[in-house]
Write a protein that holds these residues in place. Sequence first.
Motif, PDB file in Angstrom:
ATOM      1  N   THR A   1       6.049  -6.135   9.902  1.00  0.00           N
ATOM      2  CA  THR A   1       7.277  -6.745  10.432  1.00  0.00           C
ATOM      3  C   THR A   1       8.511  -6.133   9.775  1.00  0.00           C
ATOM      4  O   THR A   1       9.496  -5.807  10.450  1.00  0.00           O
ATOM      5  N   ILE A   2       8.441  -5.984   8.458  1.00  0.00           N
ATOM      6  CA  ILE A   2       9.553  -5.350   7.734  1.00  0.00           C
ATOM      7  C   ILE A   2       9.751  -3.918   8.226  1.00  0.00           C
ATOM      8  O   ILE A   2      10.880  -3.461   8.435  1.00  0.00           O
ATOM      9  N   GLY A   3       8.637  -3.203   8.427  1.00  0.00           N
ATOM     10  CA  GLY A   3       8.728  -1.822   8.892  1.00  0.00           C
ATOM     11  C   GLY A   3       9.403  -1.709  10.248  1.00  0.00           C
ATOM     12  O   GLY A   3      10.309  -0.894  10.437  1.00  0.00           O
TER      13      GLY A   3
ATOM     14  N   THR B   1      11.404  -3.933  11.848  1.00  0.00           N
ATOM     15  CA  THR B   1      12.814  -4.367  11.824  1.00  0.00           C
ATOM     16  C   THR B   1      13.694  -3.375  11.071  1.00  0.00           C
ATOM     17  O   THR B   1      14.854  -3.157  11.433  1.00  0.00           O
ATOM     18  N   THR B   2      13.132  -2.739  10.022  1.00  0.00           N
ATOM     19  CA  THR B   2      13.892  -1.733   9.275  1.00  0.00           C
ATOM     20  C   THR B   2      14.162  -0.508  10.146  1.00  0.00           C
ATOM     21  O   THR B   2      15.280   0.026  10.152  1.00  0.00           O
ATOM     22  N   ILE B   3      13.156  -0.074  10.895  1.00  0.00           N
ATOM     23  CA  ILE B   3      13.339   1.062  11.805  1.00  0.00           C
ATOM     24  C   ILE B   3      14.431   0.765  12.825  1.00  0.00           C
ATOM     25  O   ILE B   3      15.348   1.577  13.046  1.00  0.00           O
ATOM     26  N   LEU B   4      14.357  -0.406  13.443  1.00  0.00           N
ATOM     27  CA  LEU B   4      15.291  -0.733  14.530  1.00  0.00           C
ATOM     28  C   LEU B   4      16.715  -0.917  14.020  1.00  0.00           C
ATOM     29  O   LEU B   4      17.667  -0.403  14.625  1.00  0.00           O
TER      30      LEU B   4
ATOM     31  N   ILE C   1       7.112   2.036   5.266  1.00  0.00           N
ATOM     32  CA  ILE C   1       6.675   0.662   4.992  1.00  0.00           C
ATOM     33  C   ILE C   1       5.618   0.216   5.996  1.00  0.00           C
ATOM     34  O   ILE C   1       4.629  -0.446   5.637  1.00  0.00           O
ATOM     35  N   GLY C   2       5.799   0.583   7.263  1.00  0.00           N
ATOM     36  CA  GLY C   2       4.801   0.237   8.278  1.00  0.00           C
ATOM     37  C   GLY C   2       3.454   0.856   7.981  1.00  0.00           C
ATOM     38  O   GLY C   2       2.408   0.246   8.226  1.00  0.00           O
ATOM     39  N   GLY C   3       3.459   2.083   7.431  1.00  0.00           N
ATOM     40  CA  GLY C   3       2.201   2.730   7.063  1.00  0.00           C
ATOM     41  C   GLY C   3       1.468   1.962   5.981  1.00  0.00           C
ATOM     42  O   GLY C   3       0.234   1.840   6.012  1.00  0.00           O
ATOM     43  N   LEU C   4       2.207   1.394   5.027  1.00  0.00           N
ATOM     44  CA  LEU C   4       1.591   0.556   4.005  1.00  0.00           C
ATOM     45  C   LEU C   4       1.034  -0.714   4.632  1.00  0.00           C
ATOM     46  O   LEU C   4      -0.022  -1.212   4.220  1.00  0.00           O
ATOM     47  N   GLY C   5       1.737  -1.234   5.646  1.00  0.00           N
ATOM     48  CA  GLY C   5       1.269  -2.444   6.327  1.00  0.00           C
ATOM     49  C   GLY C   5      -0.041  -2.229   7.076  1.00  0.00           C
ATOM     50  O   GLY C   5      -0.879  -3.139   7.142  1.00  0.00           O
ATOM     51  N   LEU C   6      -0.235  -1.058   7.651  1.00  0.00           N
ATOM     52  CA  LEU C   6      -1.508  -0.772   8.330  1.00  0.00           C
ATOM     53  C   LEU C   6      -2.649  -0.680   7.332  1.00  0.00           C
ATOM     54  O   LEU C   6      -3.780  -1.063   7.628  1.00  0.00           O
ATOM     55  N   TYR C   7      -2.369  -0.143   6.162  1.00  0.00           N
ATOM     56  CA  TYR C   7      -3.290  -0.062   5.029  1.00  0.00           C
ATOM     57  C   TYR C   7      -4.686   0.444   5.428  1.00  0.00           C
ATOM     58  O   TYR C   7      -5.706  -0.224   5.259  1.00  0.00           O
TER      59      TYR C   7
ATOM     60  N   PHE D   1       3.714  -2.839  18.520  1.00  0.00           N
ATOM     61  CA  PHE D   1       5.141  -2.978  18.209  1.00  0.00           C
ATOM     62  C   PHE D   1       5.579  -1.902  17.212  1.00  0.00           C
ATOM     63  O   PHE D   1       6.654  -1.307  17.356  1.00  0.00           O
ATOM     64  N   TYR D   2       4.732  -1.656  16.222  1.00  0.00           N
ATOM     65  CA  TYR D   2       5.049  -0.629  15.236  1.00  0.00           C
ATOM     66  C   TYR D   2       5.053   0.753  15.884  1.00  0.00           C
ATOM     67  O   TYR D   2       5.955   1.562  15.647  1.00  0.00           O
TER      68      TYR D   2
END
Length: 470
Positions: free
Chosen positions: A247-249, A251-254, A282-288, A376-377
């Motif tokens: 989510t952070i990834g 919203t940060t991109i947009l 950050i999104g890449g860390l979220g996918l983990y 979404f990502y």
Amino acid sequence: MILSIAGCLIGFLLSVNLFIKILDGGILTMNAANWEAPFGIVFVADLFSVTMVLLTSVAALAVSIFSAVGVGRARMLYGYFPIFHFLIMGLNGAFLTGDIFNLYVWFEVVIISSFVLLTLGGRKAQLEGAVKYMAMNILASTFFLTGIGILYGITGTLNMADLALKIPLIEDQNIVNLTAIFFLIGFGIKSAVFPLYFWLPSSYHTPPSAVAAVFGGLLTKLGLYALFRFFTLLFVPNEFLKIVFLTIGVTTILTGAFGALIKTNIRRMLSYLIVCHIGFVIGGLGLYNKMALVGAVFYMIHDIMVKTNLFLIAGLIRQLRGTMNMGKLGGIYAEYPKISLLIAVVLFSLVGIPPLSGFWPKLFLLESALFNHSYFYAASIILGSFITLFVIAKLWSEVFWKDASLDEMVVDNFKALKPGRKTLMVLPIAILACASLFIGLNAEFIIQVTDRIANEMIDTTPYTRAVLGK
């Protein structure tokens, strides 16, 4: 000035030597004052940390060369070069430390040095930007220090390898998750993620371009490094944390992309692009998963080189035309075609034109996002990339391609420089452009390096064994 460039060159050669040693031989450790881990402070050189040190040394060398012309003599007399090297020392110390409190100390060295660099010159805009920068970083340090206190209270240690073994054994995992949130907020502010990014566009456009280049290329990446180190070694993301990071990834991109879309000042626009592209990582860390971590680390490597270079380019444009307002620029390609083509390589790398450096990590991140049904990502990566393309095309058209209006022509300070000083301004841009080309055209090697880094993030046993011997 000569000592600064020589010191950065020596630092670069040492970091290359260290990188080769780690690449060939594995993790190295050093116990400060011969106190064995986990009781003393340990420095750990694994592939992730030495890669960041190597990138820091390349960026520092380029900025040091540029500073010889790009920083005024008055700022030099106020201690610009010593403070600059204190900043680089803080970054290297933070990347190599294996102790959390020592990491906090290095963070403070970075913050103090960067605050001084922000305020050198004493202009009103600089002081306003520095106050915002310092206020948010003090807040981040407060969260960081609170997390350290809680973690020490529940584990009795601050050694990262020791914590990696003890945290999973704690019965009450709720307090562990609470502690993780403290670190997430603290490092999130330092990384300039949504909604904690507002200090960055308010401060990065105020200092000299050489200072902004170090900030844009390295400071936010220190926050990202800490996030990746903590949330792979200490707090392995559960499903909730993965959703938070994704989510952070997004919203940060947009927010970064749409912020860049409406800016006409080059450095303000670049500041928002920094925010946008932090979201990719950050999104890449979220996918983990391994593929996402490879893509995220690859993107960090690419981004450090490109963002550092873009702020140096902004400084060169200011030297050429006396302004960074795109509406008042134009005609640079007609007057300086070779320099313009060199800059075009950097812009194409930022956008991600195949086979340049920005293309490959996006490919990994997109593939991983689609494989994990994180649509979404994936959509935000595509949208952020298209907006970046539009913004960079607009910059090229306004600054380089269109004819310069006679009403808007200003004194060309670049022409007044001696040939040697002109070289000192263009050479670092060429060095970083070559580094970006190397990353893109030798993507197979970079993928091998990032693949090994991703393996070490997922399986932390080699790290803990190297530090603790168990």
